[in-house]
Write a protein that holds these residues in place. Structure first.
Motif, PDB file in Angstrom:
ATOM      1  N   ASP A  98      87.144  11.811  14.292  1.00  0.00           N
ATOM      2  CA  ASP A  98      86.962  10.700  14.484  1.00  0.00           C
ATOM      3  C   ASP A  98      85.307  10.833  14.265  1.00  0.00           C
ATOM      4  O   ASP A  98      85.440  10.316  15.224  1.00  0.00           O
ATOM      5  CB  ASP A  98      87.533   9.483  13.824  1.00  0.00           C
ATOM      6  CG  ASP A  98      87.424   8.617  13.025  1.00  0.00           C
ATOM      7  OD1 ASP A  98      86.057   8.231  12.238  1.00  0.00           O
ATOM      8  OD2 ASP A  98      87.360   7.508  12.874  1.00  0.00           O
ATOM      9  N   LYS A  99      84.874  11.739  14.193  1.00  0.00           N
ATOM     10  CA  LYS A  99      83.277  11.857  14.331  1.00  0.00           C
ATOM     11  C   LYS A  99      82.251  10.502  13.855  1.00  0.00           C
ATOM     12  O   LYS A  99      81.257  10.204  14.192  1.00  0.00           O
ATOM     13  CB  LYS A  99      82.764  13.393  13.113  1.00  0.00           C
ATOM     14  CG  LYS A  99      83.745  14.647  13.104  1.00  0.00           C
ATOM     15  CD  LYS A  99      83.146  15.497  14.401  1.00  0.00           C
ATOM     16  CE  LYS A  99      83.608  16.549  14.011  1.00  0.00           C
ATOM     17  NZ  LYS A  99      83.101  16.921  13.591  1.00  0.00           N
ATOM     18  N   SER A 100      83.362   9.414  12.860  1.00  0.00           N
ATOM     19  CA  SER A 100      82.134   8.744  12.904  1.00  0.00           C
ATOM     20  C   SER A 100      82.036   7.859  14.066  1.00  0.00           C
ATOM     21  O   SER A 100      81.527   7.018  14.149  1.00  0.00           O
ATOM     22  CB  SER A 100      82.810   7.648  11.514  1.00  0.00           C
ATOM     23  OG  SER A 100      84.143   7.099  11.559  1.00  0.00           O
ATOM     24  N   LYS A 101      82.955   7.826  15.156  1.00  0.00           N
ATOM     25  CA  LYS A 101      82.950   7.419  16.051  1.00  0.00           C
ATOM     26  C   LYS A 101      82.406   7.887  17.469  1.00  0.00           C
ATOM     27  O   LYS A 101      82.301   7.967  18.752  1.00  0.00           O
ATOM     28  CB  LYS A 101      84.631   6.660  16.659  1.00  0.00           C
ATOM     29  CG  LYS A 101      85.098   6.062  15.377  1.00  0.00           C
ATOM     30  CD  LYS A 101      86.807   5.842  15.887  1.00  0.00           C
ATOM     31  CE  LYS A 101      87.468   5.272  15.446  1.00  0.00           C
ATOM     32  NZ  LYS A 101      88.965   5.083  14.816  1.00  0.00           N
ATOM     33  N   SER A 103      79.095   9.702  18.810  1.00  0.00           N
ATOM     34  CA  SER A 103      77.636   9.124  18.809  1.00  0.00           C
ATOM     35  C   SER A 103      76.489  10.115  19.608  1.00  0.00           C
ATOM     36  O   SER A 103      75.314   9.936  19.593  1.00  0.00           O
ATOM     37  CB  SER A 103      77.147   7.655  19.737  1.00  0.00           C
ATOM     38  OG  SER A 103      77.525   7.392  21.134  1.00  0.00           O
ATOM     39  N   ASN A 106      74.241  15.327  18.290  1.00  0.00           N
ATOM     40  CA  ASN A 106      73.889  15.915  17.948  1.00  0.00           C
ATOM     41  C   ASN A 106      72.722  16.646  19.761  1.00  0.00           C
ATOM     42  O   ASN A 106      71.661  17.422  19.079  1.00  0.00           O
ATOM     43  CB  ASN A 106      72.507  15.167  17.216  1.00  0.00           C
ATOM     44  CG  ASN A 106      73.178  14.615  15.919  1.00  0.00           C
ATOM     45  OD1 ASN A 106      73.626  15.668  15.221  1.00  0.00           O
ATOM     46  ND2 ASN A 106      72.955  13.487  15.055  1.00  0.00           N
ATOM     47  N   TYR A 270      87.271   7.511  23.272  1.00  0.00           N
ATOM     48  CA  TYR A 270      85.855   7.291  22.199  1.00  0.00           C
ATOM     49  C   TYR A 270      84.899   6.522  23.284  1.00  0.00           C
ATOM     50  O   TYR A 270      84.127   7.074  22.670  1.00  0.00           O
ATOM     51  CB  TYR A 270      85.609   6.731  20.644  1.00  0.00           C
ATOM     52  CG  TYR A 270      86.690   7.991  20.001  1.00  0.00           C
ATOM     53  CD1 TYR A 270      86.063   8.726  19.345  1.00  0.00           C
ATOM     54  CD2 TYR A 270      87.966   7.385  19.030  1.00  0.00           C
ATOM     55  CE1 TYR A 270      86.380   9.653  18.422  1.00  0.00           C
ATOM     56  CE2 TYR A 270      88.840   8.400  18.283  1.00  0.00           C
ATOM     57  CZ  TYR A 270      87.682   9.536  18.113  1.00  0.00           C
ATOM     58  OH  TYR A 270      88.802  10.495  17.032  1.00  0.00           O
ATOM     59  N   ASN A 274      81.671   9.166  24.221  1.00  0.00           N
ATOM     60  CA  ASN A 274      80.646   8.533  23.754  1.00  0.00           C
ATOM     61  C   ASN A 274      79.373   9.193  25.130  1.00  0.00           C
ATOM     62  O   ASN A 274      77.990   9.183  25.669  1.00  0.00           O
ATOM     63  CB  ASN A 274      80.544   7.391  23.221  1.00  0.00           C
ATOM     64  CG  ASN A 274      80.744   7.762  21.645  1.00  0.00           C
ATOM     65  OD1 ASN A 274      80.496   8.887  21.561  1.00  0.00           O
ATOM     66  ND2 ASN A 274      81.084   6.931  20.902  1.00  0.00           N
TER      67      ASN A 274
END
Length: 348
Positions: A98-101, A103, A106, A270, A274
């Protein structure tokens, strides 16, 4: 006595549950290669987040794969190599990210993302990467002498070369020396690579695994073919050792974080991903493990002598000639394994 016995059984059950990674919600059950993360980072993560990390180690992709496929494990996160990511995804053993979770996506260099084994990084985040190459000792071999795979076939290296015990790598080395792909599936081409490998036999001192480090660090062998991560450990212990990635090509390997279908503690997963993508944490881990990081922001924090070492961070021209292993059909993998076994058995 009955009360004591019951108490003892309860304690034993609790211990087994903890060792098997089934201790409530505030845990992360992590299956990893041995000594492949800085223990200080685990403690830091636990202190910062309140999650407890249960870490179990494995010694091969196949062992980890079998455990997850058969069930009975509680792994929330694991670290397969590139071809195994492809296999696990194909066999529906992975949960999409789940890329939305996340950070820190990049922070990773474009060279290490969107690879053929996982287009779009649907399932995986790169952890470490490296190459297959040649280690030589300048006490025995003049610097600059070893540049290409074919150099190993020189008669002056009779009985002097240590080979890593890996069918795909050593058969692949022979294939590249012939200008062929390390993912070749053509039987006659594989047979030709095996025939050429047989001609290397007089130069081979031994085909081993971890023992290579001992031989090279103790100046007991002048040459070895091994992975860059292993090489970095050898070079750290012996200043006479050097690592070379032949410019005509080699293997580019990746180890990657993935979420297996057995995962239960997604918040912890997650939080950990991160945490491990943070440049400072990644740089610390890279210093500890010694492998190359795909996290460019972390690489910028490494010592200049490390981040600019072309042996472990090859230039763009060399990178373009490196090949990632594909998940070949079992019948083809069997051919690689059989030919390599025959090479080892009848080596003279």
């Amino acid at each position: 006595m009955i009360i004591i016995a019951c108490f003892g059984l309860a304690a034993t059950s609790a211990h087994l549950a903890k060792s098997q990674g089934a201790t409530g919600d505030n845990v992360l059950n992590f299956a990893n290669w041995g000594d492949y993360i800085d223990p200080a980072l685990i403690k830091k993560f636990e202190k910062e987040t309140g999650y407890h990390v249960n870490q179990e180690t494995f010694d091969s992709n196949e062992a980890m794969y079998t455990k997850i496929k058969q069930g009975g494990t509680h792994y929330d996160l694991t670290v397969p190599s590139e071809y195994m990511v492809e296999k696990m995804a194909h066999d529906k053993l992975l949960i999409p990210l789940d890329k939305s979770k996340l950070s820190g996506m990049n922070n990773f260099g474009s060279d290490f993302m969107n690879q053929s084994f996982d287009p779009g990084n649907k399932y995986s985040i790169p952890y470490f990467w490296g190459t297959l190459g040649i280690i030589y000792n300048d006490k025995f071999i003049k610097p600059g002498t070893i540049k290409h795979w074919n150099d190993l076939w020189s008669t002056k290296y009779k009985g002097q070369i240590m080979l890593i015990d890996s069918a795909r790598d050593i058969m692949g080395m022979s294939l590249v020396s012939m200008g062929k792909s390390m993912n070749t599936t053509d039987t006659p081409t594989l047979a030709a690579a095996k025939a050429k490998l047989d001609t290397l036999s007089p130069n081979v001192k031994a085909v081993v695994a971890d023992e290579i480090k001992m031989y090279m660090e103790n100046n007991e062998a002048p040459l070895a073919v091994d992975w860059s991560g292993e090489a970095s450990e050898m070079l750290y212990e012996n200043s006479h050792l050097h690592y070379v990635v032949p410019t005509e090509g080699s293997n580019l390997w990746f180890d990657n974080f993935v979420i297996p279908k057995t995962a239960k503690h997604m918040k912890a997963v997650y939080a950990f991903l991160n945490f491990m993508s943070d440049p400072k944490n990644t740089a610390q881990n890279t210093d500890y493990v010694g492998y190359a990081t795909p996290n460019n922001k972390a690489r910028a924090l490494l010592d200049k002598s490390v981040r600019e070492d072309k042996a472990f961070y090859p230039d763009e021209a060399t990178m373009k000639r490196l090949e990632v292993y594909k998940d070949l059909a079992p019948t083809v993998v069997g051919k690689y394994n059989d030919m390599f076994l025959e090479f080892k058995m009848f080596r003279h």
